[in-house]
Write a protein that holds these residues in place. Sequence first.
Motif, mmCIF file in Angstrom:
data_model
loop_
_atom_site.group_PDB
_atom_site.id
_atom_site.type_symbol
_atom_site.label_atom_id
_atom_site.label_comp_id
_atom_site.label_asym_id
_atom_site.label_seq_id
_atom_site.Cartn_x
_atom_site.Cartn_y
_atom_site.Cartn_z
ATOM 1 N N UNK A 281 0.811 -1.214 0.000
ATOM 2 C CA UNK A 281 0.000 0.000 0.000
ATOM 3 C C UNK A 281 0.846 1.267 0.000
ATOM 4 N N UNK A 282 2.166 1.122 0.155
ATOM 5 C CA UNK A 282 3.024 2.304 0.256
ATOM 6 C C UNK A 282 3.226 2.979 -1.088
ATOM 7 N N UNK A 283 3.273 2.201 -2.144
ATOM 8 C CA UNK A 283 3.460 2.729 -3.489
ATOM 9 C C UNK A 283 2.387 2.115 -4.378
ATOM 10 N N UNK A 284 1.469 2.932 -4.864
ATOM 11 C CA UNK A 284 0.390 2.394 -5.676
ATOM 12 C C UNK A 284 -0.741 1.888 -4.794
ATOM 13 N N UNK B 206 7.632 4.959 13.113
ATOM 14 C CA UNK B 206 7.829 3.770 12.301
ATOM 15 C C UNK B 206 6.673 3.566 11.327
ATOM 16 N N UNK B 207 5.457 3.759 11.839
ATOM 17 C CA UNK B 207 4.290 3.600 10.964
ATOM 18 C C UNK B 207 4.243 4.690 9.898
ATOM 19 N N UNK B 208 4.697 5.894 10.254
ATOM 20 C CA UNK B 208 4.765 6.967 9.263
ATOM 21 C C UNK B 208 5.783 6.627 8.174
ATOM 22 N N UNK B 209 6.919 6.095 8.595
ATOM 23 C CA UNK B 209 8.011 5.836 7.647
ATOM 24 C C UNK B 209 7.728 4.646 6.743
ATOM 25 N N UNK B 210 7.186 3.565 7.322
ATOM 26 C CA UNK B 210 7.016 2.331 6.554
ATOM 27 C C UNK B 210 5.555 1.994 6.262
ATOM 28 N N UNK B 211 4.648 2.806 6.742
ATOM 29 C CA UNK B 211 3.235 2.525 6.540
ATOM 30 C C UNK B 211 2.713 2.959 5.185
ATOM 31 N N UNK B 212 1.395 2.893 5.003
ATOM 32 C CA UNK B 212 0.786 3.132 3.692
ATOM 33 C C UNK B 212 0.965 4.545 3.137
ATOM 34 N N UNK B 213 1.141 5.547 3.987
ATOM 35 C CA UNK B 213 1.209 6.929 3.508
ATOM 36 C C UNK B 213 2.512 7.587 3.954
ATOM 37 N N UNK B 214 3.605 6.904 3.742
ATOM 38 C CA UNK B 214 4.894 7.375 4.217
ATOM 39 C C UNK B 214 5.316 8.682 3.533
ATOM 40 N N UNK B 215 5.733 9.675 4.317
ATOM 41 C CA UNK B 215 6.245 10.924 3.723
ATOM 42 C C UNK B 215 7.577 10.710 3.011
ATOM 43 N N UNK B 216 8.250 9.584 3.288
ATOM 44 C CA UNK B 216 9.534 9.295 2.654
ATOM 45 C C UNK B 216 9.386 9.002 1.164
ATOM 46 N N UNK B 217 8.177 8.656 0.729
ATOM 47 C CA UNK B 217 7.980 8.287 -0.672
ATOM 48 C C UNK B 217 8.374 9.427 -1.596
ATOM 49 N N UNK B 218 7.846 10.626 -1.344
ATOM 50 C CA UNK B 218 8.142 11.770 -2.199
ATOM 51 C C UNK B 218 9.611 12.169 -2.112
ATOM 52 N N UNK B 219 10.167 12.147 -0.896
ATOM 53 C CA UNK B 219 11.571 12.530 -0.711
ATOM 54 C C UNK B 219 12.501 11.575 -1.440
ATOM 55 N N UNK C 207 0.754 -15.031 8.701
ATOM 56 C CA UNK C 207 1.492 -13.786 8.905
ATOM 57 C C UNK C 207 1.110 -12.743 7.862
ATOM 58 N N UNK C 208 0.818 -13.190 6.649
ATOM 59 C CA UNK C 208 0.342 -12.260 5.618
ATOM 60 C C UNK C 208 -1.008 -11.671 6.031
ATOM 61 N N UNK C 209 -1.884 -12.524 6.562
ATOM 62 C CA UNK C 209 -3.188 -12.046 7.038
ATOM 63 C C UNK C 209 -3.015 -11.047 8.182
ATOM 64 N N UNK C 210 -2.059 -11.297 9.073
ATOM 65 C CA UNK C 210 -1.788 -10.385 10.188
ATOM 66 C C UNK C 210 -1.396 -9.001 9.665
ATOM 67 N N UNK C 211 -0.561 -8.956 8.660
ATOM 68 C CA UNK C 211 -0.146 -7.670 8.095
ATOM 69 C C UNK C 211 -1.317 -6.963 7.414
ATOM 70 N N UNK C 212 -2.067 -7.724 6.631
ATOM 71 C CA UNK C 212 -3.203 -7.151 5.915
ATOM 72 C C UNK C 212 -4.254 -6.616 6.893
ATOM 73 N N UNK C 213 -4.562 -7.416 7.915
ATOM 74 C CA UNK C 213 -5.606 -7.024 8.876
ATOM 75 C C UNK C 213 -5.187 -5.824 9.704
ATOM 76 N N UNK C 214 -3.869 -5.575 9.821
ATOM 77 C CA UNK C 214 -3.370 -4.427 10.571
ATOM 78 C C UNK C 214 -3.136 -3.226 9.659
ATOM 79 N N UNK C 215 -3.596 -3.332 8.418
ATOM 80 C CA UNK C 215 -3.463 -2.206 7.498
ATOM 81 C C UNK C 215 -2.053 -1.960 7.017
ATOM 82 N N UNK C 216 -1.234 -3.015 6.988
ATOM 83 C CA UNK C 216 0.167 -2.919 6.542
ATOM 84 C C UNK C 216 0.922 -1.834 7.315
ATOM 85 N N UNK C 217 0.693 -1.763 8.605
ATOM 86 C CA UNK C 217 1.428 -0.787 9.406
ATOM 87 C C UNK C 217 2.913 -1.140 9.404
#
Length: 420
Positions: free
Chosen positions: A45-48, A187-200, A278-288
Amino acid sequence: MATTTPAGLQRFTSLDAIRGVAVMGILAMNIYAFATPDPGYTNPAAVGDDTGGNVLVWLLDFLFFDSKMRGLFSMMFGASTLLVIERALAYGLSGAKVHYSRMVWLLILGLAHFYLIWWGDILVLYALCGMLLFFFRNLSIQALRRWAIGLLIVSALYFGSFFGSAALMRAGVVEPPAAMARAIVEMNDKFGPHSPDVATTRTLYRSDYRTIAGNRIFEKTAEPFAGFMAFGWETLGLMLIGMIMFKSGFFTGQWDSARYRKWLIACWGVAIPANLLLAWYQLSDGYSGVSTLFATLVLSMPFDVMMAIGWAALVILVIRQARYARLDARLAATGRMAFTNYLVTSLVMTTIFYGYGLSLFGEFHRLALQLFVLAMWAAMLAWSKPWLDRYTYGPFEWLWRSLSRWRFQPMLRRAPVGGA
């Protein structure tokens, strides 16, 4: 499974074929490090978007490639280290001298790769772990097993102490201290779905060579060595497993097919369902950031090891089939040129995605990036065997060997060779 060299030493085609699969499989994950900002490596969810084909590719990556191929490649490094030392001794050379000369030059080449070409280098980590690996060469399988398990546990505790606590706090099981709460948010900001690092990051890697290389040289100077401190425990443990699999005859194809099938079914039969959870755990947590990193770096570790062993068993079973003889030859040649294929991949992919090349960084989603992976796989399989039919080594294998031996090695083959 083995061919005899002129000196009477054996070359195990199974080792080469497994290494070929590993170096190809590594690109299945490295493509995200080449082509997308950091969060895109583990987070669909971080890119696309994380729907349809993109989430399916992420799931298949997590099940079959993420950490599995790096683990397999690390195991092969451990096995190859033993083989190189044994060959040195067979030729009457000093095993220590040959080994450490190789590791020193691998370190130098790895640092050049990191600072001048690509930040995702693994060669420095391998060289530093390899310098320790020599001291384990004469241990029994039982002793190697104890060391490997111990090192993997240390690695799990190293990462798990933080990510495990963060996961419990995020789930509301315990109340996080203020500092920990801030760390979780960051951590969630950096690696989560809407990371500000993407543009930088997109801006950085679409710039010129001087800017990109300067970032690695001046801002990430110590990163290769910091990576050793963080991932050295796990990597060394995986290399020791590779030594076990070499000494036991697993990697060299000395087991019967029924035994390989049992290991494949047992390893994948446990690991695939576990990784699905484990994939379900990540998905259910919104890919935090917490869930993706906790699952990838800690929870999946034992299952990643099992998947890697299963991959090795599968490769051996496939190449034993006569109808796959041509594939066997191609995979073995790709594995014999793994060093070259790894470095050439970095040169090709950075040229495609970075600003001093085609400047396509951040332009493609996960599904579309598979086209680049498949094209590079095809190139590896297509060029490695014809090259080795004419030359003794791959270009970078020749350079590494010549530097390690302090003299130019013969490159042209003296006579045509019928196989890889």
